[in-house]
Design an enzyme around this catalytic site. Sequence first.
Site, short mmCIF file in Angstrom:
data_model
loop_
_atom_site.label_atom_id
_atom_site.label_comp_id
_atom_site.label_asym_id
_atom_site.label_seq_id
_atom_site.Cartn_x
_atom_site.Cartn_y
_atom_site.Cartn_z
N ASP A 57 7.88 0.59 26.46
CA ASP A 57 9.22 0.89 26.97
C ASP A 57 9.19 1.49 28.38
OD1 ASP A 57 10.40 0.02 24.64
OD2 ASP A 57 10.81 2.01 23.85
N LYS A 69 17.61 4.61 27.41
CA LYS A 69 18.01 3.21 27.17
C LYS A 69 18.60 3.05 25.77
CE LYS A 69 14.48 2.31 24.17
NZ LYS A 69 14.62 2.03 22.75
#
Length: 297
Positions: free
Chosen positions: A137, A10
């Site tokens: 995350d 990401k």
Amino acid sequence: MSVTVRVPAKVNVQLAVGAARPDGFHDLANVFLAVGLYDEVTVTPADALRVTCSGPGADQVPLDRTNLAARAADLLAARYGRPADVHVHIAKDIPVAGGMAGGSADAAGALVACDALWGTGASRGELLDLCAELGSDVPFALVGGAALGTGRGEKLQPLETGGTFHWVFALADGGLSTPAVYREFDRLHEGRSVPEPTASADLLTALRKGDPEALAGSLSNDLQPAAVSLYPALADTLATGRSAGALAALVSGSGPTTAFLVRDADAAESVAEALTASGTCRTARTTVSPAPGATIL
Ligand code: ATP
């Protein structure tokens, strides 16, 4: 019999960080975008839990039970009252300790892979809860695409994206520890008031429209000054990519990977070449976003 799951890295197109809370965590407004750099996590039945890792940076990945993929297998097994008797192999392509959440991606991958291998049949909601227990995350690596994370970043709201964005990532030598970057953020803000983190409306509109110029104008990372303070050479990498024609440059998450938003695939090639030739990074990778979340291959 084995199961392989592909998981994306990401980039945070916005990372707004609030003041340190009494528990030490920071409230965040975190806009995640999954990008097309992937690890593959393969699980195979074994006598006991075992982790192996191959690919760039594999020697920096712990192979004991602190590995996030091992912790994921342990957590799912404990939840369903069964042994975590599995060999987890991680084929790494996401830079290690690079601010691209590679370890978190591996955790999401191991959860989905073990769930399929063991036939535990956990619902999507249960998997997301387990992801949140493993780290802030991790839930995003499961869902992919684009999402707004609030709280510690783990409360996710999916976001619409209107097209493909092109990126170059410059990989640095060595890593930065995420807790160390937050400590530096706290040090840099000592005695100053830190505003409530909120998502930028302009940024969300740019994502929805698939407009790279508008997205470039609204990218932000509140951790960038702290990452550059701990790793001053990143300023040269950022400047090199900008002068090579990137629409915008920023530190990815807690760094030291740097991210360059570019107009199209041709621009990506020329910015990557300039970054590599400059010697201000170890290597540069081109890719696109959004990318899908954890996918069984
Ligand atoms: P984030 O952006 O989520 O803060 P990061 O991308 O900077 O993380 P990771 O590659 O996820 O960093 O790894 C951070 C540290 O976590 C590594 O230095 C390593 O010691 C440890 N670690 C535990 N499990 C893993 C894993 N499966 N892959 C990589 N690192 C792992």
